[in-house]
Design an enzyme around this catalytic site. Structure first.
Site, PDB file in Angstrom:
ATOM      1  CG  HIS A  26       5.184  -5.214   5.928  1.00 48.19           C
ATOM      2  ND1 HIS A  26       5.200  -6.550   5.640  1.00 48.19           N
ATOM      3  CD2 HIS A  26       5.040  -4.575   4.747  1.00 48.19           C
ATOM      4  CE1 HIS A  26       5.108  -6.703   4.325  1.00 48.19           C
ATOM      5  NE2 HIS A  26       4.994  -5.527   3.756  1.00 48.19           N
ATOM      6  CD  GLU A  46       0.884   1.865   3.438  1.00 46.92           C
ATOM      7  OE1 GLU A  46       0.811   1.608   4.647  1.00 46.92           O
ATOM      8  OE2 GLU A  46       1.007   0.988   2.563  1.00 46.92           O
ATOM      9  CG  HIS A  61       1.059   0.693  -0.947  1.00 44.25           C
ATOM     10  ND1 HIS A  61       2.037   0.308  -0.066  1.00 44.25           N
ATOM     11  CD2 HIS A  61       1.718   1.165  -2.034  1.00 44.25           C
ATOM     12  CE1 HIS A  61       3.234   0.543  -0.593  1.00 44.25           C
ATOM     13  NE2 HIS A  61       3.061   1.052  -1.791  1.00 44.25           N
TER      14      HIS A  61
HETATM   15  N1  PXP Z   1       2.857  -0.519   5.673  1.00 49.28           N
HETATM   16  C1  PXP Z   1       3.306  -0.518   4.409  1.00 49.28           C
HETATM   17  C2  PXP Z   1       4.184   0.608   3.974  1.00 49.28           C
HETATM   18  C3  PXP Z   1       2.928  -1.522   3.501  1.00 49.28           C
HETATM   19  O1  PXP Z   1       3.374  -1.504   2.234  1.00 49.28           O
HETATM   20  C4  PXP Z   1       2.061  -2.538   3.940  1.00 49.28           C
HETATM   21  C5  PXP Z   1       1.625  -3.599   2.981  1.00 49.28           C
HETATM   22  O2  PXP Z   1       0.944  -3.023   1.919  1.00 49.28           O
HETATM   23  C6  PXP Z   1       1.613  -2.497   5.268  1.00 49.28           C
HETATM   24  C7  PXP Z   1       2.029  -1.485   6.111  1.00 49.28           C
HETATM   25  C8  PXP Z   1       0.666  -3.516   5.815  1.00 49.28           C
HETATM   26  O3  PXP Z   1       1.297  -4.756   5.856  1.00 49.28           O
HETATM   27  P1  PXP Z   1       0.423  -6.071   6.035  1.00 49.28           P
HETATM   28  O4  PXP Z   1      -0.431  -6.198   4.820  1.00 49.28           O
HETATM   29  O5  PXP Z   1       1.459  -7.146   6.166  1.00 49.28           O
HETATM   30  O6  PXP Z   1      -0.391  -5.892   7.282  1.00 49.28           O
END
Ligand code: PXP
Length: 243
Positions: A191, A70, A43
């Site tokens: 997330h 992302e 990301h």
């Molecule tokens: N999906 C998105 C769109 C995110 O921004 C993130 C965090 O960067 C994640 C998934 C992954 O989340 P986590 O780091 O809490 O596993």
């Protein structure tokens, strides 16, 4: 079977606290792939506090698994996507200074400017996923503007799980995933998923992919990155390579 895409932002965050490249994002990606992860997620945020554009280009050279990038589709982000053409691009409605992604798209407000971007990415051969709350009306709009998949924003599920009152929230996610599948959208999720809450979430039929960063990298501090990836794969019930 749900695929695991490991989000490497936190490896880059640690790497950026010194100037000599340790830990290496590339080596971390190789370890995740060796351990059996089916994908790598990054990301690249505008402030470059973790993944930098150079990381994305370097990863694109070496990855043998699905690459998921992302971000909010800013001109700079789209430039990276046009160059790299990853397997999947997950569009996220983050403000430039967002601490972390904290909501899905409001497509009543943003659908019309996203539609041509989605079309352009699809024309490049990139699968497009939209980061969405478990909101049935918004999910219908994701289909209308041409998305291939949605990524369900699972923080509310993770919080409810932690607080011991997960059932009503879980049922909303079940309905959201079912609705998406009925109208022809693939369903990813991410997330705050972790070793405790993942199995229940993935009992929802047809979740294609989870992207997990924070908890997995934290687990890696205890058991090592290779073993952490394999623990998540075990929960997801997929095949685990013997190395
Ligand atoms: N999906 C998105 C769109 C995110 O921004 C993130 C965090 O960067 C994640 C998934 C992954 O989340 P986590 O780091 O809490 O596993």
């Amino acid at each position: 079977m749900t695929n695991l895409s490991v989000n490497l932002n936190k490896v880059a965050l640690l790497r950026n606290s010194r100037n000599f490249g340790i830990p290496s994002v590339i080596e971390a990606a190789s370890t995740c792939i060796q351990a059996g992860a089916q994908g790598i997620t990054v990301h690249p945020r505008p402030d470059q506090r973790h993944i930098k554009p150079e990381d994305v280009y370097e990863l694109a050279q070496i990855l043998s698994v699905e690459f998921n990038i992302e971000g909010n589709p800013s001109p700079q982000f789209l430039e990276i996507i046009r160059e790299v053409k990853p397997t999947q691009c997950t569009l996220v409605p983050d403000a430039p200074d967002a601490f972390t992604s904290d909501h899905g798209w409001d497509l009543a407000a943003n659908g019309s400017w996203l539609r041509p971007i989605i079309q352009e990415l699809k024309d490049l051969g990139v699968r497009v996923s939209l980061f969405m709350d478990a909101d049935l009306i918004q999910i219908e709009r994701a289909k209308e503007i041409g998305a291939d998949r949605i990524e369900l924003y699972t923080e509310p599920y993770a919080t409810a799980f932690r607080n011991g009152d997960v059932e009503p929230v879980f049922q909303q996610y079940q309905k959201a995933a079912q609705k998406a599948q009925e109208i022809g959208l693939g369903v990813n999720a991410g997330h705050d998923l972790n070793l405790q809450n993942l199995e229940k979430f993935c009992s929802i039929p047809g979740i294609l992919e989870v992207s997990i960063g924070h908890a997995l990298i934290a687990d890696a501090l205890d058991v090592g990155l290779f073993n952490a990836v394999q623990e998540y794969l075990r929960v997801l019930g997929g095949s685990i390579p013997n190395v």
